[in-house]
Design an enzyme around this catalytic site. Structure first.
Site, PDB file in Angstrom:
ATOM      1  N   TYR A 155      48.203  49.978  53.225  1.00 55.60           N
ATOM      2  CA  TYR A 155      47.140  49.697  54.207  1.00 55.60           C
ATOM      3  C   TYR A 155      47.236  50.600  55.439  1.00 55.60           C
ATOM      4  CZ  TYR A 155      50.109  45.858  56.395  1.00 55.60           C
ATOM      5  OH  TYR A 155      51.062  45.094  56.986  1.00 55.60           O
ATOM      6  N   GLU A 156      46.121  50.703  56.138  1.00 55.02           N
ATOM      7  CA  GLU A 156      46.002  51.620  57.282  1.00 55.02           C
ATOM      8  C   GLU A 156      46.224  53.079  56.874  1.00 55.02           C
ATOM      9  OE1 GLU A 156      44.702  50.039  59.469  1.00 55.02           O
ATOM     10  OE2 GLU A 156      45.511  48.006  59.418  1.00 55.02           O
TER      11      GLU A 156
END
Lengths: 599, 599
Positions: free
Chosen positions: A448-449
């Site tokens: 994620y990110e």
């Protein structure tokens, strides 16, 4: 049954304790290295205050958050009829967290925050992330969401939302991903239809929305990426909207339901305590949103959040590494198995290979923590300095270090979690001991990110090639300064020599990366992750070398602690740094195999 | 909900397909390298038969076992009132597996087996392990248990149990571990009291017993390690007993219940489908066992099983690597995300970094499979050769390669599983896609049958130092022969040069490991895992180099396939081999950091 009960009680008792001495010392090191004492604006936020805050936060982390980490993992979130119920104790802990003022720790006092500098907020953040990552994700969302509103929103929107968010009355949710638009946000298709009153009607399906729906706060402010009807295709046609779960009336009170429906939560490998929601906006054409910033500039706003979030991911790596280390150390100090060289039964920490595993966890966590704290102090300089050149230089270093810290720290956290399980042996595979949770929770942070691959492309193209290596060269200059200092200290010669060789290799492969003709784009892409991993390992080794230099000067104050810091430096340069160099060897040898193979 | 349904159906459809071409070709390569055609005793078991069997097994693996792998993970086993119920479909699949004669595949025809050589059994085994590791653990137990009985049991015990086990009428359980005796079996305390009729009364608690209780067969033969009253302390006082769940009467029919009670099953991170039991023997002083082999020689018998089990673990690494690779490849070929260099949207396999991850999985799995098949063919030579010197040399090589294969392959499998999840991005963290199961299942294989640390000590002390490096030198000689052959082939020059440098480094660090004065025991212990990891990477690189040499000669037959084999060799030597060399650098730089740090 006795065994099971014992294990469960063990899981609960093997709780997190903030690594107070490391935090305090590394925070001080960052404070001094970045000369934060020079800034009048930080005069109220000196090291004494910092230590007092860390002390307070550590009590909350160990006392309230850590015990709930087990509950969250075992119970998970519940979904029924569009409602999400968080695990037992979550709601109450949220109220405590909010009432203690932790949410607005590094947010402006103007909106009810405490306005602390990042160098203090970083160790506090680390404690939250170690003690209960699934729980505190809302805090990062509040931080990032507030920064977006501060920077891009109109005064009207700021007035409507900011204090509510900073004080934790309402939470923030980021609605970016769609089933067909993950890493490639440009592909998203959620619509925003302009209305006569200046608002927009939002309509679309989003997935992977952390705390997109929950029972802990009265309202949830969704920041939604969507397209207006005439927007250009791709990432240039994306705008950002504030879309509250309940509409906010002129007097600030909550009005009608804004047609936001949670359609399900994910059944995830880890982070069971944090609801990851699928959300349908505007099923009944009654979901109202307000534009934040300019039309079609949504991704730019999102990048503010993204950089913040990536640095937070880097700290998640540190935090999960620390958690795994603490649990593994405690287990290794208690578990009797096998015999020492004298034939007597010993706790397993006496076995050199177990000690090696613990040292890997300890050294990697220490180096990454030092790096994370330095970056935080750099952000303070970038925000506080009156000197334009200094600000620019700092922003450049932070921009360079962000993908390195995010990519390397999260990858290492996964390796560390595996190592921590390994220390537990068979008990590590049994959920009751709790160490497997660290491994399962860690598995998402490299994704994620922005995945590690995305961090690496960002590093190679936007942070290294775009400025023709200027930022990296500045970083290498800092490293050489540390190296020169280490060269003056006899016990650090071995580590310094190893680091020296690695730096030379880095400079050679850097020229390879910068050479336009040397690589096809595809070739360079396939080498970008090895390059990032090499930079990460070298940064950690640098931080450990610099820490060892400082520690040498403080040996008289605490021989065990500072002697250990020096030992960690030696260990890392002997056991970890060679793998950074191996990655550089890969960068140098090219990527023929990737091109040549046909799937 | 549509999304969830899609994912679940995807999980079921992303099933395992045997890598037929690799298996066939690498089996042939092992057959030829070990010159198995020379053995008259193997005349009936030629490559045509081998291919036919692999074909048959692949249908069973894909058709019956693989679909149940998902069921096992999601449903898990059930425990109530001492009984264990396996997941839905398990019992029926067991009956099919048994009736098809797969259990006795490599066991003697005399007892109802098919007597196949290992070089054929190995790829068959790989298919079982890929398609449903949790399910087929009983097969490894039957194989290992039978070999113990064949080698150590009296004719009477053989007659009582062997055909029942080989044909799968009854299953085998290995009862070794106790809460305080895991890696250190010498600490176990289960008692065996001699009775007047020559049997023993067994009394004690064991844990971590795979298939220690289940509902798939009429009887379970527990092989239990226990101590007689006058036994010496530690590992020299351990004896092995056959302890059936139901006593066996003179006519072979099942008699009374033998006082063996399952007290619980573990809540594990992975392998949910295989029950891991805690068992209480002789709660009512009515648990009868029979001694196998000599008194106090139980560990020796167990080592027969252990070596077998360790090689099987190595194949589990290959099998899980292959499974992760297949799922990741299929996902990468279907998932559209991001754009290529021409701006068009592409499936993610077009992104060079995704291709890099897939190549890492492919190359590592290929190299490890080649190694595993060579070891299997070596076992055939060791068992069939009339030449005593050849048998001894083979046994020596197998003994050396066993800890390397077990330790390295299982560690790599964990890294590979992580990489496979990474290819899936956010979808990898969601259980419905099934890739997280591979990661969870893989987590135990570096632990059971001897942790990586234990493999490494075995390697360094018993397999390298004990014979003063003779076996390693013989292995290096084989590697040099492959290197010389590669040197003759222009397209393999780059790989050959890299391998050459690595071999030189290996020889230097080997002399370091062999030097008595160079290392304290503690220092050498802390370097043993890096040494094993280096040996593993070099063995894989060697196998890929040898495969590339052979593939070069076959390019005209299938340019894509054999060109790809050559590309894998290049890829591995560029992306993976440097990390083996990094581990050698660690071995050379010593272990001061481990000694110097004080926890």
């Amino acid at each position: 049954m006795v065994l099971f009960v014992w294990r469960l009680s063990r899981r609960q008792s093997m709780s997190y304790q903030a690594p107070y001495q490391d935090m305090q010392w590394l925070m001080q090191q960052a404070y001094q290295a970045q000369q934060l004492a020079n800034f009048d604006s930080l005069a109220d936020f000196d090291l004494d205050l910092a230590n007092a805050i860390i002390d307070e936060a550590s009590k909350f982390a160990s006392g309230v958050l850590a015990p709930l980490n087990v509950v969250g993992d075992e119970e998970g979130c519940h979904f029924a009829d569009g409602n999400v119920t968080t695990p037992q104790g979550w709601k109450d802990a949220y109220a405590q967290f909010r009432d203690a003022g932790w949410i607005g720790l590094a947010l402006p006092e103007e909106y009810g925050g405490q306005g602390l500098p990042k160098y203090i907020a970083q160790p506090v953040n680390e404690m939250w992330l170690s003690s209960n990552l699934a729980f505190v994700m809302f805090a990062a969302l509040a931080q990032g969401g507030s920064e977006i509103l501060l920077k891009f929103a109109s005064d009207e929107i700021k007035a409507r939302y900011l204090s509510q968010i900073v004080t934790g009355e309402w939470t923030v949710a980021m609605a970016l991903t769609e089933p067909n638009a993950g890493s490639d946000l440009g592909a998203l298709s959620t619509k925003a239809l302009p209305q006569e009153d200046g608002t927009y009607l939002i309509k679309g399906q989003k997935i992977y929305i952390t705390y997109g729906e929950h029972d802990m706060a009265d309202n949830i402010v969704h920041l939604v990426l969507a397209r207006t009807p005439d927007a250009p295709a791709g990432s240039r046609g994306i705008s950002l909207f504030a879309v509250p779960k309940y509409r906010v009336q002129a007097d600030g009170s909550l009005g009608e339901f804004n047609d936001i429906r949670c359609t399900g939560i994910e059944h995830k490998t880890g982070l069971h305590g944090s609801p990851t929601c699928s959300i349908s906006y505007g099923d009944n054409d009654a979901c109202q949103g307000e534009l934040i910033g300019e039309l079609n500039q949504g991704l730019m706003a999102m990048f503010v959040l993204m950089n913040e979030a990536r640095l937070s991911c880097g700290m998640q790596g540190v935090a999960l590494g620390e958690l795994g280390f603490q649990k593994a150390l405690q287990y290794a100090q208690e578990r009797v198995q096998g015999a020492g060289y004298d034939g007597q039964r010993v706790t397993i920490i006496e076995h050199p290979d177990v000690k090696r595993m613990l040292l890997s966890l300890r050294a990697e966590t220490f180096g990454l923590r030092a790096l994370g704290y330095q970056i935080a102090a750099m952000i303070d300089v970038a925000e506080q300095s009156d000197d334009k050149d200094q600000r620019r230089a700092m922003h450049q270093q932070i921009a360079l270090l962000t993908p390195i810290f995010k990519g390397f720290s999260t990858e290492q956290a996964n390796i560390m979690a595996g190592t921590a399980v390994q220390v537990f042996g068979g008990m590590g595979f049994v959920e009751e001991t709790g160490i497997a949770q660290v491994m399962r929770d860690a598995r998402i942070i490299t994704i994620y990110e922005g995945t590690t691959g995305i961090q690496s492309k960002d590093l190679v193209y936007r942070k290294v090639r775009a400025d023709k290596g200027a930022a990296v060269q500045a970083l290498i200059a800092s490293m050489k300064a540390s190296l020169a200092a280490a060269r003056e200290i006899a016990p650090l010669q071995a580590s310094a020599s190893r680091f020296d060789v690695a730096l030379e290799q880095l400079e050679i492969s850097l020229s390879q990366v910068l050479l336009d003709e040397a690589q096809s784009n595809a070739g360079l892409d396939a080498l970008s992750v090895p390059f990032l991993m090499a930079m990460g390992g070298i940064c950690c080794s640098w931080q450990l070398l610099q820490s060892a230099v400082t520690a040498y000067g403080e040996l008289a104050n605490d021989e065990t602690y500072f002697g250990n810091v020096m030992a960690l430096c030696d260990y890392y340069s002997s056991y970890h740094l060679p793998h950074a160099q191996a990655s550089l060897t890969t960068v140098m040898s090219g990527s023929q195999g990737v091109d040549a193979y046909r799937f």
